[in-house]
Scaffold this motif. Sequence first.
Motif, mmCIF file in Angstrom:
data_model
loop_
_atom_site.group_PDB
_atom_site.id
_atom_site.type_symbol
_atom_site.label_atom_id
_atom_site.label_comp_id
_atom_site.label_asym_id
_atom_site.label_seq_id
_atom_site.Cartn_x
_atom_site.Cartn_y
_atom_site.Cartn_z
ATOM 1 N N LEU A 19 9.144 20.473 56.535
ATOM 2 C CA LEU A 19 8.644 19.297 56.431
ATOM 3 C C LEU A 19 9.494 18.423 55.514
ATOM 4 O O LEU A 19 9.777 17.131 55.671
ATOM 5 C CB LEU A 19 7.232 19.260 55.959
ATOM 6 N N TRP A 20 9.828 19.068 54.423
ATOM 7 C CA TRP A 20 10.777 18.350 53.406
ATOM 8 C C TRP A 20 11.914 17.710 54.096
ATOM 9 O O TRP A 20 12.133 16.484 53.710
ATOM 10 C CB TRP A 20 10.889 19.149 52.049
ATOM 11 N N ILE A 21 12.538 18.586 54.820
ATOM 12 C CA ILE A 21 13.810 18.210 55.400
ATOM 13 C C ILE A 21 13.660 17.442 56.387
ATOM 14 O O ILE A 21 14.416 16.380 56.309
ATOM 15 C CB ILE A 21 14.419 19.643 55.888
ATOM 16 N N ILE A 22 12.797 17.335 57.149
ATOM 17 C CA ILE A 22 12.441 16.239 58.243
ATOM 18 C C ILE A 22 12.185 15.108 57.720
ATOM 19 O O ILE A 22 12.882 14.182 57.994
ATOM 20 C CB ILE A 22 11.395 16.962 59.212
ATOM 21 N N THR A 23 11.461 15.035 56.595
ATOM 22 C CA THR A 23 11.192 13.484 56.015
ATOM 23 C C THR A 23 12.344 13.104 55.221
ATOM 24 O O THR A 23 12.550 11.838 55.510
ATOM 25 C CB THR A 23 10.123 13.851 54.914
ATOM 26 N N ALA A 24 13.191 13.758 54.774
ATOM 27 C CA ALA A 24 14.514 13.262 54.013
ATOM 28 C C ALA A 24 15.153 12.950 55.246
ATOM 29 O O ALA A 24 16.111 12.014 55.096
ATOM 30 C CB ALA A 24 15.120 14.189 53.064
ATOM 31 N N GLY A 25 15.506 13.813 56.106
ATOM 32 C CA GLY A 25 16.284 13.400 57.408
ATOM 33 C C GLY A 25 16.012 12.291 58.199
ATOM 34 O O GLY A 25 16.751 11.557 58.483
ATOM 35 N N ILE A 26 14.684 11.810 58.386
ATOM 36 C CA ILE A 26 14.225 10.802 58.966
ATOM 37 C C ILE A 26 14.660 9.433 58.253
ATOM 38 O O ILE A 26 15.135 8.382 58.393
ATOM 39 C CB ILE A 26 12.702 10.788 59.092
ATOM 40 N N ARG A 27 14.588 9.675 56.904
ATOM 41 C CA ARG A 27 14.858 8.389 55.684
ATOM 42 C C ARG A 27 16.233 7.957 56.191
ATOM 43 O O ARG A 27 16.727 7.007 56.178
ATOM 44 C CB ARG A 27 14.514 8.595 54.443
ATOM 45 N N ASP A 28 17.004 9.034 56.081
ATOM 46 C CA ASP A 28 18.610 9.078 56.333
ATOM 47 C C ASP A 28 18.959 8.373 57.635
ATOM 48 O O ASP A 28 19.874 7.617 57.457
ATOM 49 C CB ASP A 28 19.251 10.314 55.756
ATOM 50 N N ALA A 29 18.285 8.832 58.532
ATOM 51 C CA ALA A 29 18.710 8.365 59.844
ATOM 52 C C ALA A 29 18.198 6.959 60.083
ATOM 53 O O ALA A 29 19.217 6.179 60.697
ATOM 54 C CB ALA A 29 18.018 9.204 61.055
ATOM 55 N N LEU A 30 17.246 6.555 59.414
ATOM 56 C CA LEU A 30 16.747 5.299 59.599
ATOM 57 C C LEU A 30 17.675 4.284 58.580
ATOM 58 O O LEU A 30 18.093 3.169 58.937
ATOM 59 C CB LEU A 30 15.472 4.972 58.888
ATOM 60 N N LEU A 31 18.154 4.709 57.602
ATOM 61 C CA LEU A 31 19.061 3.960 56.763
ATOM 62 C C LEU A 31 20.505 3.664 57.278
ATOM 63 O O LEU A 31 21.157 2.765 57.017
ATOM 64 C CB LEU A 31 19.397 4.650 55.298
ATOM 65 N N GLN A 32 20.989 4.701 58.354
ATOM 66 C CA GLN A 32 22.332 4.783 59.006
ATOM 67 C C GLN A 32 21.960 3.966 60.035
ATOM 68 O O GLN A 32 23.309 4.021 60.924
ATOM 69 C CB GLN A 32 22.813 6.092 58.881
ATOM 70 N N SER A 33 21.017 3.614 60.640
ATOM 71 C CA SER A 33 20.701 3.063 61.903
ATOM 72 C C SER A 33 21.337 1.695 62.017
ATOM 73 O O SER A 33 21.124 1.013 60.915
ATOM 74 C CB SER A 33 19.121 3.147 62.417
#
Length: 377
Positions: A19-33
């Motif tokens: 869950l921690w990795i998914i949350t951090a990954g979602i934020r990074d993916a949104l920032l790089q969108s």
Amino acid sequence: MRAFLVPRLLLAAATAAGLWIITAGIRDALLQSSSGATQVASLVPELVPTALTVYQSGGGGVAATAVGGVVLGVVFLALAVMLWRRGATVVATWFALVLASALVGLAFDLGAGWSWIVSYGARGLLSSGFGVATAAGALWGLAAGWVPALIARVSDAEPVRGRTPVWLLPVAAVAVVGVIFAGAVTDASRKEAIAAENAAQREVDSASSFGALPDPDAPGVPVPETADGVIPDDPQWCTPEKATVLKGEPDAATGHRGMRIQLLNFSDQPCVIEGYPDIAFGDQNGHLLDVTVEHGGSFMAQDPGPQRIEVPAGGYAVAVLGWDAASPHGALVTNTVWAAQTAGMVRGSWPIELDIVEGSAVVVTAWTVDADPTNPG
């Protein structure tokens, strides 16, 4: 006696890490969108400092996120085992995940701000965004911790026996220290990549610019407003109250350059001038350019020699600068020409790019009456 590394706790720790990795990954993916989705990223907790993920290359950001998730799982597992041994409630296990996530966030904050700490001590943390990941970790634990806590709950029908593995806490502590180290290394890698990118860009800009790029930290002295000299005590002299110096346009021949300097008598009476104009050059950093100024003739003009001439009202005198062509690439070049009627008078200046580079020699002819004042070259 069995140890407490039971499947239920391992599953809870793995769930927390996932869950921690998914949350951090979602934020990074949104920032790089490239879309407007970047605005949504502000709603997701910053579990890993943005500088350690988004601004990384070569997989550094993914590695930092993966390390953080694994360490979170290890720390939570250590805390859950101790709590399970004591028959902890779901709420207690839930808050154990809050503590574990905050510890991992603190480790990332320390790693990302390590260079600030080294340079400025504890006060450097005030400028490094310290505390953001710690607070985000605690917030995430509150929001998501109930899921692993339910998985790790103690059943009344399940006896609590065995001993706590004594190696779990030291492993968890070392893992947290590892996050600090990983954060520091990742941040250092980011800064090195930025420095290399800036250096490469400077090379590109330098190749496409006239001369070296301006450097505000370059050593040098300003161009003096006057040069040593004695102004004649002559009421007819072409003083600044009667005349002014004007620049012409550069001219070129094979391997040679030239530029006219004109003296305009704007008064209603003739004035006189004798000798050579006072010339100096400023570089792209606003400093005096190291150029040897000589008196005489050049490939571009003959020198009439110093002689007293009379400049009629509204008329012109002229002198010619001559120099050899030079490559301006990466060099200190002429960005400003400074000139006065003669040495001792206040210089005026004009911004102009010339391939008069550091170490060049410029030859100046003496003033003579301008037979063709309409010719700017």
